[in-house]
Design a protein around this motif. Structure first.
Motif, mmCIF file in Angstrom:
data_model
loop_
_atom_site.group_PDB
_atom_site.id
_atom_site.type_symbol
_atom_site.label_atom_id
_atom_site.label_comp_id
_atom_site.label_asym_id
_atom_site.label_seq_id
_atom_site.Cartn_x
_atom_site.Cartn_y
_atom_site.Cartn_z
ATOM 1 N N GLN A 458 0.840 -1.230 0.104
ATOM 2 C CA GLN A 458 0.277 -0.009 0.022
ATOM 3 C C GLN A 458 0.971 1.102 -0.212
ATOM 4 O O GLN A 458 2.122 1.365 0.715
ATOM 5 N N GLN A 459 0.484 2.237 -0.673
ATOM 6 C CA GLN A 459 1.110 3.418 -0.698
ATOM 7 C C GLN A 459 0.994 4.232 0.476
ATOM 8 O O GLN A 459 0.190 4.103 1.444
ATOM 9 N N GLY A 460 1.793 4.958 0.789
ATOM 10 C CA GLY A 460 1.742 6.146 1.935
ATOM 11 C C GLY A 460 2.402 5.575 3.091
ATOM 12 O O GLY A 460 3.013 4.523 2.977
ATOM 13 N N TYR A 461 2.391 6.157 4.225
ATOM 14 C CA TYR A 461 2.980 5.964 5.610
ATOM 15 C C TYR A 461 1.957 6.453 6.601
ATOM 16 O O TYR A 461 1.368 7.524 6.386
ATOM 17 N N PRO A 462 2.198 6.163 7.810
ATOM 18 C CA PRO A 462 1.481 6.791 8.999
ATOM 19 C C PRO A 462 1.960 7.771 9.583
ATOM 20 O O PRO A 462 3.243 7.950 9.747
ATOM 21 N N VAL A 463 1.208 8.730 10.410
ATOM 22 C CA VAL A 463 1.886 9.796 11.327
ATOM 23 C C VAL A 463 1.062 8.964 12.716
ATOM 24 O O VAL A 463 0.049 8.441 12.705
ATOM 25 N N ILE A 464 1.939 8.957 13.509
ATOM 26 C CA ILE A 464 1.469 8.287 15.030
ATOM 27 C C ILE A 464 1.262 9.426 15.723
ATOM 28 O O ILE A 464 2.171 10.263 16.213
ATOM 29 N N PHE A 465 0.195 9.571 16.396
ATOM 30 C CA PHE A 465 -0.182 10.662 17.279
ATOM 31 C C PHE A 465 -0.016 9.964 18.573
ATOM 32 O O PHE A 465 -0.633 9.189 18.847
ATOM 33 N N ILE A 466 0.765 10.657 19.660
ATOM 34 C CA ILE A 466 0.664 10.180 21.004
ATOM 35 C C ILE A 466 0.595 11.202 21.955
ATOM 36 O O ILE A 466 0.856 12.244 22.112
ATOM 37 N N ASN A 467 -0.307 10.618 22.888
ATOM 38 C CA ASN A 467 -0.710 11.522 24.065
ATOM 39 C C ASN A 467 -0.429 10.850 25.306
ATOM 40 O O ASN A 467 -0.586 9.518 25.404
ATOM 41 N N MET A 468 -0.059 11.393 26.470
ATOM 42 C CA MET A 468 0.306 10.580 27.696
ATOM 43 C C MET A 468 -0.508 11.065 28.848
ATOM 44 O O MET A 468 -0.613 12.533 28.969
ATOM 45 N N ASP A 469 -1.145 10.367 29.339
ATOM 46 C CA ASP A 469 -1.824 10.656 30.398
ATOM 47 C C ASP A 469 -1.481 9.609 31.689
ATOM 48 O O ASP A 469 -1.702 8.505 31.473
ATOM 49 N N LEU A 481 -0.615 12.788 4.940
ATOM 50 C CA LEU A 481 -0.687 13.395 3.655
ATOM 51 C C LEU A 481 -0.368 14.707 3.753
ATOM 52 O O LEU A 481 -0.786 15.576 4.745
ATOM 53 N N SER A 482 0.846 15.452 2.976
ATOM 54 C CA SER A 482 1.064 16.736 3.018
ATOM 55 C C SER A 482 -0.011 17.709 2.751
ATOM 56 O O SER A 482 0.244 18.981 3.216
ATOM 57 N N ASP A 483 -1.148 17.329 2.233
ATOM 58 C CA ASP A 483 -2.343 18.296 2.142
ATOM 59 C C ASP A 483 -3.205 18.555 3.417
ATOM 60 O O ASP A 483 -4.061 19.039 3.083
ATOM 61 N N GLY A 484 -2.520 17.778 4.290
ATOM 62 C CA GLY A 484 -3.444 17.906 5.661
ATOM 63 C C GLY A 484 -4.555 17.059 5.708
ATOM 64 O O GLY A 484 -4.983 16.791 6.755
ATOM 65 N N SER A 485 -5.025 16.226 4.713
ATOM 66 C CA SER A 485 -6.021 15.356 4.749
ATOM 67 C C SER A 485 -5.411 14.118 5.155
ATOM 68 O O SER A 485 -4.307 14.064 5.490
ATOM 69 N N SER A 486 -6.411 13.082 5.681
ATOM 70 C CA SER A 486 -6.015 11.854 6.342
ATOM 71 C C SER A 486 -6.309 10.712 5.201
ATOM 72 O O SER A 486 -7.732 10.589 4.845
ATOM 73 N N GLY A 487 -5.376 9.786 4.791
ATOM 74 C CA GLY A 487 -5.788 8.661 3.960
ATOM 75 C C GLY A 487 -6.373 7.734 5.024
ATOM 76 O O GLY A 487 -6.640 7.677 6.057
ATOM 77 N N SER A 488 -6.612 6.516 4.312
ATOM 78 C CA SER A 488 -7.240 5.338 4.912
ATOM 79 C C SER A 488 -6.462 4.423 5.116
ATOM 80 O O SER A 488 -6.998 3.466 6.050
ATOM 81 N N GLY A 489 -5.313 4.276 4.965
ATOM 82 C CA GLY A 489 -4.404 3.180 5.129
ATOM 83 C C GLY A 489 -4.103 3.024 6.844
ATOM 84 O O GLY A 489 -4.255 3.947 7.616
#
Ligand code: BES
Ligand code: ZN
Length: 851
Positions: A458-469, A481-489
């Motif tokens: 599959q094309q693309g790669y993820p950004v991992i959001f991390i939050n700590m509580d 995605l550089s245009d700020g949208s989020s793909g489905s992968g």
């Protein structure tokens, strides 16, 4: 299948039919270097595997004179010979079925030594004061068919026995050593025969004919290695010869298989389409990618030569001995050779810290793969003509990066052992991506196929959001995605985490969209150490993903950078992620600028190099996005770079490191581009000295380009002296690297009239086609002019330009065009985001005015 076969069946097919396969080619070529015509004949031992009346093979740009098939003593001719131009195939139809088993297909043909740097072509050079032609081949991806009719797919491996008839005073080289050389009757021509090759693919066949000098060496297991250059330049091959010998010694251990051929030649070709080509036993290079001269070459060129040689030699195993089964698996060739080249260069030049520079490759892979017009690593190729289009950052850089990710996951030893058994298993054959995963899976016991398929299919790669509580990490992945949208992968992500120290770490596989991770054990010592607490994901950036931290974790990392707690790779990764997230408007420009400020005490080349590229990107943006603030933002960026630049100065210090030399070149260039007056003035001053005395030590090759660009900043149509001085330097050097340096500077002038002159110069005979692209590096102010020029040039030179697009760009063009349009939209989106950044003015003013 047999009875119903008709010649029309073979049109419009992605691949050649498999009912017959070549086993051995006996190829004879007779090129005329003055008329640029060649004639040839090929006798192909063909194994007919299932009943057929047809033989279907590739041929393009050739005239076929005679064809016959002989078996035992009997010779038959086809009843119909059809060249299908669109499909680049030759369809031979016979009256009756061909006998199963081996027959010999003989074809006589003629062709032209073209000037398009592919197939069998001519390259121009000077010899004893005259301009002469040399004959050269460039067959990858699908151009062997332009030299002789053949089954031109990587899966049809055969043995090659090559014979040439050439002028007797010339050097003629091919994949294998010469087996016989005899001067013909009148002494004008000679016939050279080469030994028969082992099984190999057509795209790796090579021939070079011309006047050359060489130097040679020998590997620890007795392989003769030569570097061929234009006459008089062979000493400039000394460095690459040394790298070649060391790489070969290293690879035979790493792959646990000896170098497969009796010799290796490497040769510099004045007109060359790529950087280098890994032809089996005869590697061809652009001059600037093979030649190195202590006095004339820059440190970055030296490094480029080392990487290129190591890359092409890695192919001798990965690609040549074991070959991709089809172009879909091109990344196996290119991704692996790229990754392995860093392994070799790191072993040979540990002081270059080349793995930190590998992150440049990862960064370019990520940049392209953040477009929705990207493509998966394993990409369907429906027609041979599509193959040229995938020699891109996905196959090379993303390919190499996911290999690094896998190696880091499996461990270096396990990975090496598995690779060695893969090479052994598929030697002299072909393999697919799945074949490789199967071996790795078996050797490691890990679920390699599932893990890796999520990255290669599959094309693309993820950004991992991390939050700590409290003591829990909340992880969430989303396609970046550089245009700020989020793909489905969704990816299977091997995560690594370090906490306040590289000794406190954890591994975790994120398999779903989101997950939670208990990090009690990691952060036990947080209490009481609030100030010094940091948490970094993706240790040393081995993973092909980005990370977006919550505010508190981001702040912790900023402190860790200021306090210099992090590794070089982590420092590079943090700024690269932040800058990409800013483009996508997930991080504001003001926080990116504050983060950059945390790098103000950094002094290492690779870290600053990334700070520089982020800075230049911002500088380009703000002129358009926030013209009111752009002056101040550039002031801040200059301030950031000024102190390391002053430490380095313009002159090389006795005994300084390779990396400091590289840094000087980049940092001075950045200051010139940012318009820093004192740097521009100093560049102009040094240039004047250098212009008067080309042997002066004032402007050594590394800093020369910064000075050239500085000179161009003050050049105008009414005072062209700078432009003309640069042309003088261009005309007086015979070194390719220097010519490219000048070409790359000319159009950086803010004066539109000069930009137009510079662009027109690219079309003259003085500039080789291979170098013209470097001249398209136009100053922002010149973009309109460049566009007008292209339109104008297309009108005036429509034929050339059409030929250029038709022959080289068509298959690549559609995707590339869509990618460019997407980049324009991304920039517009970023600009909008920056204009909405309400704290920008305040942050900039703070950054500029603080002590
Ligand atoms: N196999 C390629 C050369 C090639 C590229 C052939 C495109 C046909 C089309 C070669 O191994 C290669 O990758 N060369 C690189 C240099 C390398 C250091 C990344 C190149 O030419 O840029
Ligand atoms: Zn390659």
């Amino acid at each position: 299948m047999c009875e119903k076969q008709e010649s029309g069946d073979f049109r419009g097919q992605p691949r050649l039919p498999h009912f017959a396969a070549p086993r051995r080619y006996d190829l004879f070529l007779n090129p005329d270097l003055s008329s640029c015509e060649f004639s040839g004949s090929v006798a192909i031992t063909v194994d007919v595997i299932s009943p057929t009346r047809f033989l279907v093979l590739n041929s393009a740009d050739l005239s076929i004179d005679a064809t016959s098939v002989s078996l035992g003593g009997k010779t038959i001719s086809p009843c119909k010979t059809e060249l299908v131009e669109d499909d680049e195939i030759l369809v031979l139809e016979f009256d009756s079925q061909l006998p199963l088993g081996e027959s010999v297909l003989r074809i006589d043909f003629t062709g032209t030594l073209n000037d398009q740097m592919r197939g069998f072509y001519r390259s121009k050079y000077e010899y004893k004061g005259d301009v002469e032609n040399m004959a050269v081949t460039q067959f990858e991806s699908v151009h062997a068919r332009r030299c002789f009719p053949c089954w031109d797919e990587p899966g049809f491996k055969a043995q090659f026995k090559i014979t040439l008839e050439v002028p007797s005073q010339l050097v003629a080289l091919s994949n294998m050593p010469v087996s016989e050389e005899k001067i013909n009757g009148d002494g004008v021509l000679k016939t050279i025969s080469f030994e028969e090759s082992p099984l190999m693919s057509t795209y790796l066949v090579a021939i070079v004919i011309g006047h050359f000098d060489y130097i040679q060496g020998i590997t620890s297991d007795g392989i003769q290695v030569r570097v061929y250059t234009q006459v008089g330049m062979s000493e400039q091959g000394r460095f690459s010869l040394d790298v070649a010998l060391k790489s070969l010694n290293l690879y035979k251990d790493y792959f646990a298989v000896p170098y497969p051929l009796p010799k290796l030649d490497m040769i510099a070709i004045p007109d060359f389409v790529a950087g280098a080509m890994e032809n089996y036993g005869l590697v061809t290079y652009r001059e600037s990618a093979l030649l190195y001269d202590e006095k004339l070459s820059s440190a970055s060129n030296k490094q480029n030569v080392a990487i290129t040689v190591a890359h092409e030699l890695a192919h001798q195993w990965f690609g040549n001995l074991v070959t991709m089964e089809w172009w879909t698996h091109l990344w196996l060739n290119e991704g692996f050779a790229s990754w392995v080249s860093y392994l070799a260069v790191d072993a040979i030049f540990p002081e270059w810290k080349i793995w930190t520079q590998f992150l440049d490759e990862t960064a370019s892979g990520m940049k392209l793969d953040a477009l929705s017009e990207s493509h998966p690593i394993e990409v369907e190729i429906k027609h041979a003509s599509e193959a040229d289009a995938i020699f891109d950052s996905i196959s090379y850089d993303k390919g190499a990066s996911v290999i690094r990710m896998l190696q880091s996951y499996l461990g270096a030893d396990c990975f090496q052992k598995a690779l060695a058994s893969y090479i052994k298993k598929y030697a002299y054959g072909n393999a697919t991506t799945d074949d490789l995963w199967a071996v790795l899976e078996e050797e490691s016991g890990e679920p390699v196929r599932d893990l890796m398929s999520s990255w290669t299919k599959q094309q693309g790669y993820p950004v991992i959001f991390i939050n700590m509580d409290s003591n829990k990490l909340h992880l969430y992945q989303e396609q970046f995605l550089s245009d700020g949208s989020s793909g489905s992968g969704t990816w299977i992500v091997p995560l690594t985490i370090c906490c306040s120290s590289y000794d406190i770490s954890k591994k975790f596989i994120l398999k779903s969209k989101s997950d939670e991770l208990d990090v009690d054990d990691l952060i036990l010592h947080k209490e009481g150490n609030q100030e010094t607490f940091w948490m970094k994901l993706n240790t040393d950036q081995t993973g092909f993903y980005r990370v977006k931290y919550d505010d508190e974790l981001a702040l912790g990392l900023k402190y860790a950078i200021q306090a210099d707690k992090l590794s070089l790779m982590d420092k590079i990764g943090i700024i690269d992620d932040a800058s990409a997230l800013s483009v996508a408007c997930k991080v504001t420009l003001s926080s990116l600028l504050s983060l950059l400020d945390a790098y103000s005490t950094q002094s290492h080349y690779t870290v600053l190099s990334r700070v520089i590229s982020v800075s230049l990107k911002i500088a380009n943006l703000v002129d358009e996005a926030t013209p009111d603030l752009s002056g101040d933002i550039k002031l801040f960026l200059i301030k950031l770079l000024k102190s390391p630049a002053e430490k380095l100065g313009w002159d090389v210090k006795e005994g300084e490191s390779h990396l400091d030399t590289m840094l000087r070149a980049e940092i001075l260039m950045a200051l010139v581009r940012l318009g820093n007056k004192s740097t521009v003035d100093e560049g102009i001053r040094c240039f004047a000295i250098f212009l008067n005395d080309r042997n002066s030590s004032v402007l050594l090759p590394d800093t020369r380009k910064a000075a050239y660009v500085a000179v161009m900043q003050h050049c105008t149509v009414s005072d062209k002296s700078g432009y003309e001085s640069l042309l003088k330097i261009y005309r007086e050097t015979d070194q390719s690297e220097e010519k490219v340096r000048v070409i790359g500077s000319l159009a950086s002038c803010p004066d539109k009239g000069i930009v137009l002159d510079a662009l027109n110069f690219l079309l003259t005979d003085e500039v080789r086609n291979q170098d013209a692209v470097y001249g398209l590096n136009v100053a922002i102010q010149g973009r309109e002019t460049a566009w007008e020029w292209l339109k104008f040039a297309s009108y005036e030179k429509s034929e050339e330009i059409e030929k250029f697009f038709a022959s080289r760009m068509k298959p690549t063009f559609e995707r590339a065009l869509k990618q460019s349009l997407e980049r324009i939209k991304i920039n517009a989106h970023w600009i909008k985001g920056v204009r909405n950044d309400e704290s920008l003015a305040e942050v900039v003013s703070h950054l500029v005015h603080k002590a």
